[in-house]
Design a protein around this motif. Structure first.
Motif, PDB file in Angstrom:
ATOM      1  N   TRP A  15      -3.436   6.927  -4.542  1.00 50.93           N
ATOM      2  CA  TRP A  15      -3.795   5.523  -4.708  1.00 50.93           C
ATOM      3  C   TRP A  15      -3.037   4.613  -3.748  1.00 50.93           C
ATOM      4  N   LYS A  16      -1.869   5.068  -3.334  1.00 51.13           N
ATOM      5  CA  LYS A  16      -1.081   4.324  -2.350  1.00 51.13           C
ATOM      6  C   LYS A  16      -0.832   2.873  -2.776  1.00 51.13           C
ATOM      7  N   ILE A  17      -0.112   2.729  -3.858  1.00 49.32           N
ATOM      8  CA  ILE A  17       0.320   1.390  -4.286  1.00 49.32           C
ATOM      9  C   ILE A  17       1.796   1.438  -4.636  1.00 49.32           C
ATOM     10  N   SER A  72       9.510   0.794  -4.466  1.00 50.21           N
ATOM     11  CA  SER A  72       9.020   1.642  -5.558  1.00 50.21           C
ATOM     12  C   SER A  72       7.594   2.076  -5.250  1.00 50.21           C
ATOM     13  N   SER A  73       7.154   3.145  -5.927  1.00 48.48           N
ATOM     14  CA  SER A  73       5.791   3.627  -5.704  1.00 48.48           C
ATOM     15  C   SER A  73       5.155   4.058  -7.022  1.00 48.48           C
ATOM     16  N   PHE A  74       3.968   3.529  -7.314  1.00 50.01           N
ATOM     17  CA  PHE A  74       3.269   3.941  -8.538  1.00 50.01           C
ATOM     18  C   PHE A  74       2.720   5.357  -8.418  1.00 50.01           C
ATOM     19  N   GLY A  75       2.493   5.790  -7.190  1.00 48.66           N
ATOM     20  CA  GLY A  75       1.913   7.113  -6.959  1.00 48.66           C
ATOM     21  C   GLY A  75       2.714   8.209  -7.615  1.00 48.66           C
ATOM     22  N   LYS A  76       4.046   8.118  -7.507  1.00 50.91           N
ATOM     23  CA  LYS A  76       4.926   9.158  -8.061  1.00 50.91           C
ATOM     24  C   LYS A  76       4.984   9.054  -9.581  1.00 50.91           C
ATOM     25  N   THR A  77       5.134   7.825 -10.061  1.00 53.42           N
ATOM     26  CA  THR A  77       5.408   7.616 -11.480  1.00 53.42           C
ATOM     27  C   THR A  77       4.201   7.935 -12.349  1.00 53.42           C
ATOM     28  N   CYS A 126      16.471  13.110   5.794  1.00 55.08           N
ATOM     29  CA  CYS A 126      15.770  11.962   5.232  1.00 55.08           C
ATOM     30  C   CYS A 126      14.270  12.113   5.385  1.00 55.08           C
ATOM     31  N   TYR A 127      13.568  11.347   4.576  1.00 49.48           N
ATOM     32  CA  TYR A 127      12.103  11.362   4.556  1.00 49.48           C
ATOM     33  C   TYR A 127      11.581  11.126   5.969  1.00 49.48           C
ATOM     34  N   ASP A 128      10.507  11.823   6.308  1.00 50.66           N
ATOM     35  CA  ASP A 128      10.170  11.931   7.738  1.00 50.66           C
ATOM     36  C   ASP A 128       9.571  10.688   8.371  1.00 50.66           C
ATOM     37  N   ALA A 137       0.861  -1.197   0.000  1.00 49.27           N
ATOM     38  CA  ALA A 137       0.000   0.000   0.000  1.00 49.27           C
ATOM     39  C   ALA A 137       0.891   1.239   0.000  1.00 49.27           C
ATOM     40  N   GLY A 138       1.677   1.378  -1.053  1.00 49.48           N
ATOM     41  CA  GLY A 138       2.580   2.526  -1.179  1.00 49.48           C
ATOM     42  C   GLY A 138       3.917   2.276  -0.516  1.00 49.48           C
ATOM     43  N   ALA A 139       4.821   3.231  -0.728  1.00 47.69           N
ATOM     44  CA  ALA A 139       6.181   3.088  -0.199  1.00 47.69           C
ATOM     45  C   ALA A 139       6.223   3.257   1.313  1.00 47.69           C
ATOM     46  N   THR A 140       5.337   4.064   1.849  1.00 49.53           N
ATOM     47  CA  THR A 140       5.342   4.294   3.301  1.00 49.53           C
ATOM     48  C   THR A 140       5.103   2.981   4.044  1.00 49.53           C
ATOM     49  N   GLN A 141       4.075   2.255   3.610  1.00 49.67           N
ATOM     50  CA  GLN A 141       3.807   0.949   4.252  1.00 49.67           C
ATOM     51  C   GLN A 141       4.944  -0.029   3.969  1.00 49.67           C
ATOM     52  N   SER A 194      16.526   0.363  -0.034  1.00 47.77           N
ATOM     53  CA  SER A 194      16.782   1.359  -1.071  1.00 47.77           C
ATOM     54  C   SER A 194      15.444   1.948  -1.522  1.00 47.77           C
ATOM     55  N   ASP A 195      15.206   3.178  -1.092  1.00 50.17           N
ATOM     56  CA  ASP A 195      13.956   3.870  -1.401  1.00 50.17           C
ATOM     57  C   ASP A 195      14.145   4.567  -2.748  1.00 50.17           C
ATOM     58  N   GLU A 196      13.551   3.976  -3.785  1.00 55.33           N
ATOM     59  CA  GLU A 196      13.768   4.464  -5.160  1.00 55.33           C
ATOM     60  C   GLU A 196      12.472   5.012  -5.756  1.00 55.33           C
ATOM     61  N   VAL A 197      11.647   5.634  -4.919  1.00 56.98           N
ATOM     62  CA  VAL A 197      10.322   6.047  -5.409  1.00 56.98           C
ATOM     63  C   VAL A 197      10.384   7.101  -6.515  1.00 56.98           C
ATOM     64  N   TYR A 198      11.498   7.839  -6.606  1.00 60.15           N
ATOM     65  CA  TYR A 198      11.611   8.859  -7.666  1.00 60.15           C
ATOM     66  C   TYR A 198      12.472   8.383  -8.839  1.00 60.15           C
ATOM     67  N   GLU A 199      12.569   7.061  -9.018  1.00 60.16           N
ATOM     68  CA  GLU A 199      13.485   6.499 -10.025  1.00 60.16           C
ATOM     69  C   GLU A 199      13.273   7.061 -11.430  1.00 60.16           C
ATOM     70  N   HIS A 245      16.927  11.739  -4.301  1.00 60.06           N
ATOM     71  CA  HIS A 245      16.762  12.056  -2.888  1.00 60.06           C
ATOM     72  C   HIS A 245      15.722  13.135  -2.603  1.00 60.06           C
ATOM     73  N   ASN A 246      14.810  12.777  -1.724  1.00 57.63           N
ATOM     74  CA  ASN A 246      13.888  13.741  -1.136  1.00 57.63           C
ATOM     75  C   ASN A 246      14.490  14.133   0.209  1.00 57.63           C
ATOM     76  N   PRO A 247      14.753  15.395   0.500  1.00 61.07           N
ATOM     77  CA  PRO A 247      14.286  16.599  -0.182  1.00 61.07           C
ATOM     78  C   PRO A 247      15.253  17.239  -1.177  1.00 61.07           C
TER      79      PRO A 247
HETATM   80  N1  PMP Z   1       9.823   7.762   0.314  1.00 56.70           N
HETATM   81  C1  PMP Z   1      10.056   9.006  -0.133  1.00 56.70           C
HETATM   82  C2  PMP Z   1      11.458   9.468  -0.259  1.00 56.70           C
HETATM   83  C3  PMP Z   1       8.995   9.832  -0.478  1.00 56.70           C
HETATM   84  O1  PMP Z   1       9.234  11.076  -0.880  1.00 56.70           O
HETATM   85  C4  PMP Z   1       7.689   9.351  -0.365  1.00 56.70           C
HETATM   86  C5  PMP Z   1       6.595  10.255  -0.832  1.00 56.70           C
HETATM   87  N2  PMP Z   1       5.598  10.463  -0.089  1.00 56.70           N
HETATM   88  C6  PMP Z   1       7.487   8.053   0.119  1.00 56.70           C
HETATM   89  C7  PMP Z   1       8.576   7.289   0.441  1.00 56.70           C
HETATM   90  C8  PMP Z   1       6.116   7.481   0.301  1.00 56.70           C
HETATM   91  O2  PMP Z   1       5.519   7.084  -0.868  1.00 56.70           O
HETATM   92  P1  PMP Z   1       4.019   6.532  -0.920  1.00 56.70           P
HETATM   93  O3  PMP Z   1       3.145   7.718  -1.174  1.00 56.70           O
HETATM   94  O4  PMP Z   1       3.989   5.542  -2.008  1.00 56.70           O
HETATM   95  O5  PMP Z   1       3.714   5.918   0.412  1.00 56.70           O
END
Ligand code: PMP
Ligand code: GLN
Length: 389
Positions: A243-245, A232-237, A124-126, A98-102, A201-206, A173-175
């Motif tokens: 949608w949180k996948i 990975s996260s479909f939300g970003k791409t 780093c991401y919060d 359910a997204g990268a956060t989960q 390896s958090d590659e959500v912005y690949e 990298h976020n931010p």
């Molecule tokens: N990791 C990073 C670095 C992010 O910026 C985000 C964006 N919210 C996430 C994880 C979480 O992604 P998701 O919305 O798929 O949970």
């Protein structure tokens, strides 16, 4: 009867509300242009909506398999193979989340024993730090190089102890928008090689990397892939952050441990969107064309800011642009990043995120982050307002 809510000790007495929620609420309340929280203000491809709707109409609405629907795991496997040259078995090595956060929380709960050390590279991401603390782990913070946000390998090496369970990296990298080079990935591989340290390896912005930079996935390095959970996260791409996948790709033994926790965490992720995404992925163009799409927005935004006193930091990847505010002529620049962002939102009408929110100790370097995943007209309106500075 004396109905009352029992008092109980907070498990997380020091945990506040995420900065993204706080700044988005303030932006809504004040009618500011919201360049704070990272999400697009434009829609996704209507074809994707059609494919999800079609899946619903076909009756694909009951629980999917715990690991995700087969077509989506297969599509992800094929994509990783095509882009990064490594085979992940869709049956045993790819899990839909359910997204990268989960995904990240579940990885951490699956591998961190109480007292284990986990290295994070700050800023780093919060969610990373609270996740490690929830698992009973010890957070070991290693700063990225001030100013450039590049990894400092001497510091990373020095932070590794016999108690280190994992290191979390995030490229793009976020931010900061910094993107790891091949040499940096190789360096990490060398450092981790003699250890049992796992890699997250958090590659959500690949798919948001701008030439001449390119994305290097942990999947491309034998020594990293063998110990990596790749998130990975479909939300970003696909412009569907709500949608949180997402997915986690990892060697079978690691995926098996991940899935034990995943099944009792979310069990499964909504079915029709998984089918819709799987069908949509048959065409690689949407993600292959994403860098050009966002590079236009990055350049528009950077060119607009060039005539202000904001100093632009490099923008190699992601949909974020960081700026140094120390050269501004307004006295509010000295209020601290967080107060400055509130002032910018309420008085100038543009919301941003303070970088201090990405540091455990609130380190303040007079840098703030804007999100440029917005319609050109939104960016132009924000630039008009920021021109006052
Ligand atoms: N990791 C990073 C670095 C992010 O910026 C985000 C964006 N919210 C996430 C994880 C979480 O992604 P998701 O919305 O798929 O949970
Ligand atoms: N990842 C997004 C950002 O950094 C937002 C995520 C969130 O709202 N938690 O802005």
């Amino acid at each position: 009867m004396n109905p009352r809510t029992p008092a109980f000790p907070s498990k997380t007495p020091n945990m506040g509300t995420t900065i993204f929620t706080v700044m988005s609420a303030l932006a809504t309340e004040t009618g500011a242009v919201n360049l704070g929280q990272g999400f697009p203000d434009f829609g996704c491809d209507p074809k994707l909506l059609e494919m999800v709707t079609q899946a619903m109409n076909e009756g694909l609405n009951q629980y999917p398999p715990m690991t995700g629907v087969a077509p989506l795991r297969e599509a992800m496997s094929a994509k990783i193979q095509a882009l990064y040259g490594r085979h992940y078995d869709p049956v045993s090595e790819i899990t839909v989340t359910a997204g990268a956060t989960q995904a990240i929380l579940t990885v951490i709960l699956a591998i961190v024993h109480p007292g284990d050390e986990v290295i994070v590279l700050e800023p780093c991401y919060d969610s990373y730090v609270p996740n490690i603390e929830l698992a009973g782990g010890v957070v070991v913070r290693v700063p990225l190089t001030p100013g450039t946000f590049r990894p400092d390998f001497d510091k990373i090496q020095a932070a590794i102890t016999p108690r280190t369970r994992a290191i979390l990296i995030n490229s793009p990298h976020n931010p900061s928008g910094m993107v790891w080079t091949r040499e940096e990935m190789l360096r990490l591989q060398d450092i981790l090689d003699p250890t049992d340290v796992l890699l997250i390896s958090d590659e959500v912005y690949e798919h948001m990397v701008y030439a001449p930079n390119r994305h290097w996935s942990a999947a491309q390095f034998d020594g990293l892939a063998a110990r990596a959970f790749i998130v990975s996260s479909f939300g970003k791409t696909y412009h569907v952050t709500g949608w949180k996948i997402g997915t986690v790709a990892a060697p079978a033994s690691m995926s098996a441990e991940f899935r034990k926790i995943h099944q009792f965490n979310v069990f499964t992720v909504n079915t029709p969107m998984q089918h819709g995404l799987a069908r949509y992925m048959a065409d690689p163009r949407p993600y292959l064309e994403l860098p050009a799409f966002y590079q236009h927005k990055r350049d528009l935004f950077r060119e607009g800011l060039a005539s202000t006193r904001f100093r632009l930091l490099p923008g190699e990847g992601t949909y974020f642009q960081c700026v140094d505010i120390s050269g501004l002529s307004v006295p509010e620049k000295d209020l601290g990043e967080a107060e400055f962002c509130k002032w910018l939102t309420t008085e100038i009408g543009v919301a941003a995120i303070p970088l201090s929110a990405f540091y455990g100790d609130g380190f303040d370097q007079q840098v703030i982050r804007f999100c440029f995943a917005k319609k050109d007209e939104t960016l132009k309106l924000a630039l008009q307002r920021l021109a006052r500075l």
